[in-house]
Design an enzyme around this catalytic site. Structure first.
Site: not given
Ligand code: ATR
Length: 279
Positions: A68, A105
């Protein structure tokens, strides 16, 4: 018939990812002609793996552990929420073949809390456990919900203090160590540590649970995670795992790619039933 548009989740390891199942259900529901696969890419192969995927017509990827942060320099442009999260979980290719990095997210957590679970965060005392990438990714969206106070607690106290300092412009946030939390009742506790993955629970004094306290573990498992077990054992009024967050972050990625919002409640119900069968 045109070939299907190609999407993938990239990570290492990736075999157990639910993302292909979730996006498959979204595509079915919205009648989109696409294939979504899981691609195992080792850290040393990240740049070439990503380049190959897009060179071969890939339209977008989800990015998971451990890539990420490492994909950030591989993106041509970053959305503000990816910049503040310090991480990218979604990449889309635009009409000029540029790679745009985004992060869904935080909005995934917020939608699960506020829409699926109908929890209100405004004016509440919120405790966020952990100060790694997972915690960082949800701090700005949580503060945007205007809690009365958000305390970031971490085993390594300095990381909590530094993270709280970084986000101080977004709202009332402060850092702490677990031992300092004794006697402070919270109304919502969110576990963003990796402790559940190791079968552990952060060393929390039970007094962190206020009179009415809801606990949420961002980790998801077929069986109750150690944090959810701890919450139930200590009288939390509700304890949830992060399946809804997973589905909601996927839905936001799907929207970025396809311009359509799937019905997440239907997909959540299917996954919960499959999980019960598997568990
Ligand atoms: P991620 O990107 O998943 O957040 P990370 O940056 O390695 O991963 O951070 C992991 C987080 O889980 C950290 O907050 C870590 O605490 P430390 O900063 O003190 O290492 C926390 N963590 C991991 N295992 C834990 C455990 N057994 N108990 C409490 N906290 C734990």
């Amino acid at each position: 018939m045109q070939p299907a548009d190609r999407y993938a989740v990239i990570g290492h390891p990736i075999a157990h990812s639910l993302s292909p199942r979730i996006h498959g259900l979204f595509a079915q529901q919205t009648h989109q002609h696409l294939v979504y696969t899981a691609l195992d890419i080792e850290p040393g192969q990240l740049a070439s793996g990503l380049r190959d995927f897009f060179a071969n017509g890939g339209c977008g990827v989800n990015v998971t552990v451990p890539h990420k942060e490492a994909v950030i320099p591989l993106c041509d442009q970053l959305a503000e929420r990816a910049r503040s999260a310090g991480a990218v979980n979604t990449i889309l290719r635009d009409s000029r073949d540029r790679l745009l990095g985004d992060n869904t997210d935080g909005i995934g957590l917020v939608r699960d809390l506020t829409r699926n679970l109908r929890l209100s965060v405004a004016g509440r005392r919120v405790l966020l456990l952990g100060a790694g990438g997972a915690a960082r990714g949800v701090l700005a969206p949580l503060l945007a919900l205007q809690p009365l106070e958000l305390v970031v607690a971490n085993r390594t106290v300095e990381r909590a203090l530094a993270l709280a300092h970084t986000f101080s412009a977004y709202g009332p946030v402060r850092g702490a160590g677990y031992a300092q939390l004794d006697g402070s009742g919270f109304e919502l506790i969110i576990n963003a540590t990796a402790a559940s993955l190791h079968g552990q629970v952060p060393p929390l004094p039970p007094s962190v649970l206020g009179g009415t306290c809801i606990c949420y573990d961002m980790v998801y498992g077929h069986a109750a995670t150690p944090f959810v077990q701890w919450a139930r054992a200590h009288g939390a009024s509700q304890a949830h795992m992060g399946l809804g967050m997973l589905v909601e972050q996927a839905a936001e990625s799907f929207f970025l790619w396809r311009g359509l919002r799937p019905d997440t409640a239907g997909v959540l119900a299917v996954l919960a039933a499959e999980s019960a069968d598997a568990g």
